[in-house]
Motif scaffolding. Sequence first.
Motif, PDB file in Angstrom:
ATOM      1  N   ALA A  77       0.828  -1.202   0.000  1.00 38.91           N
ATOM      2  CA  ALA A  77       0.000   0.000   0.000  1.00 38.91           C
ATOM      3  C   ALA A  77       0.865   1.256   0.000  1.00 38.91           C
ATOM      4  CB  ALA A  77      -0.929  -0.006   1.215  1.00 38.91           C
ATOM      5  N   THR A  78       1.912   1.241   0.803  1.00 37.15           N
ATOM      6  CA  THR A  78       2.825   2.381   0.840  1.00 37.15           C
ATOM      7  C   THR A  78       3.539   2.553  -0.492  1.00 37.15           C
ATOM      8  OG1 THR A  78       3.169   2.109   3.223  1.00 37.15           O
ATOM      9  CG2 THR A  78       4.833   3.355   2.016  1.00 37.15           C
ATOM     10  N   ARG A  79       3.939   1.443  -1.088  1.00 39.73           N
ATOM     11  CA  ARG A  79       4.585   1.481  -2.405  1.00 39.73           C
ATOM     12  C   ARG A  79       3.647   2.072  -3.449  1.00 39.73           C
ATOM     13  NH1 ARG A  79       6.683  -4.049  -5.415  1.00 39.73           N
ATOM     14  NH2 ARG A  79       7.006  -3.178  -7.514  1.00 39.73           N
ATOM     15  N   LEU A  80       2.383   1.697  -3.388  1.00 41.46           N
ATOM     16  CA  LEU A  80       1.383   2.240  -4.302  1.00 41.46           C
ATOM     17  C   LEU A  80       1.273   3.749  -4.148  1.00 41.46           C
ATOM     18  CD1 LEU A  80      -1.188   2.242  -6.114  1.00 41.46           C
ATOM     19  CD2 LEU A  80      -2.473   1.471  -4.110  1.00 41.46           C
ATOM     20  N   GLU A  81       1.184   4.205  -2.911  1.00 39.66           N
ATOM     21  CA  GLU A  81       1.043   5.639  -2.644  1.00 39.66           C
ATOM     22  C   GLU A  81       2.290   6.417  -3.052  1.00 39.66           C
ATOM     23  OE1 GLU A  81      -1.926   5.331   1.233  1.00 39.66           O
ATOM     24  OE2 GLU A  81       0.227   5.086   1.480  1.00 39.66           O
ATOM     25  N   ALA A  87       2.795   2.387 -11.870  1.00 40.14           N
ATOM     26  CA  ALA A  87       3.834   1.459 -11.414  1.00 40.14           C
ATOM     27  C   ALA A  87       3.215   0.285 -10.672  1.00 40.14           C
ATOM     28  CB  ALA A  87       4.830   2.193 -10.522  1.00 40.14           C
ATOM     29  N   PHE A  88       2.168   0.564  -9.897  1.00 40.26           N
ATOM     30  CA  PHE A  88       1.500  -0.506  -9.167  1.00 40.26           C
ATOM     31  C   PHE A  88       0.830  -1.488 -10.126  1.00 40.26           C
ATOM     32  CE2 PHE A  88      -2.382  -2.235  -7.267  1.00 40.26           C
ATOM     33  CZ  PHE A  88      -1.867  -2.854  -6.140  1.00 40.26           C
ATOM     34  N   VAL A  89       0.120  -0.962 -11.120  1.00 37.46           N
ATOM     35  CA  VAL A  89      -0.556  -1.830 -12.080  1.00 37.46           C
ATOM     36  C   VAL A  89       0.463  -2.647 -12.879  1.00 37.46           C
ATOM     37  CG1 VAL A  89      -1.999  -1.869 -14.159  1.00 37.46           C
ATOM     38  CG2 VAL A  89      -2.632  -0.422 -12.216  1.00 37.46           C
ATOM     39  N   ASP A  90       1.574  -2.025 -13.260  1.00 41.69           N
ATOM     40  CA  ASP A  90       2.628  -2.757 -13.961  1.00 41.69           C
ATOM     41  C   ASP A  90       3.099  -3.936 -13.114  1.00 41.69           C
ATOM     42  OD1 ASP A  90       2.518  -1.027 -16.103  1.00 41.69           O
ATOM     43  OD2 ASP A  90       4.264   0.157 -15.466  1.00 41.69           O
ATOM     44  N   TYR A  91       3.322  -3.673 -11.838  1.00 44.17           N
ATOM     45  CA  TYR A  91       3.754  -4.747 -10.937  1.00 44.17           C
ATOM     46  C   TYR A  91       2.659  -5.797 -10.783  1.00 44.17           C
ATOM     47  CZ  TYR A  91       3.932  -7.121  -6.470  1.00 44.17           C
ATOM     48  OH  TYR A  91       3.859  -8.088  -5.483  1.00 44.17           O
TER      49      TYR A  91
END
Length: 208
Positions: A77-81, A87-91
Amino acid sequence: PSSREQGTTHIASHDREGNLVCATPSGGSFGKSVFLPALGFALRHPERITALIVESSSAGLHDDERPARIASDRALATRLETDGLKAFVDYWQSIPLWESQQKTLSAGVRRRLRAERMSQRVDGLAASLRGAGAGCDPAITERLTELHTPSLLISGELDRKYCEAAAILHQGIVGSRWAVIPGAGHASHIEQPEAFRNTGATFLDAQK
């Protein structure tokens, strides 16, 4: 949903008399995160439940597994924010859970699925990871025998992990049916939609 309680309302379908017809956590990897509150509702209010349809879910994580999963989801969640939605969707699209979709879905469907993922709100996704992740509730394996509602468990043939999880649910839920969708992975409703619809419709028709 960003909490277990909200999850139950998101997965409820009602008939014309207002009775809960089926709870269907069938959309993605948060599926089992809403299955647990759905099960709780079914146990508390069996008179309101006609049937349960559960796709690609499990009975939850054991107590010794939950802290690591909670920490992992919070970090994600922190990485997403921090990194943003793209970047989150790519991951997210690169994780093994969705590997089958490179073979089962056309390029057009994959584009539409990505567009849907890109339409989500960062704060909503982060709240779901923190408040409705798989580690938030204990496993309910020991309570499965308490559920007597007609139940259909669906898993994709290519999703070995959740086929194993479905086998545990099937063994525990009295009188449950288990259907494996050929040529589908974790999201059988997307990868093999006609087979998924037919399977669900046949089951629901049998409950009338």
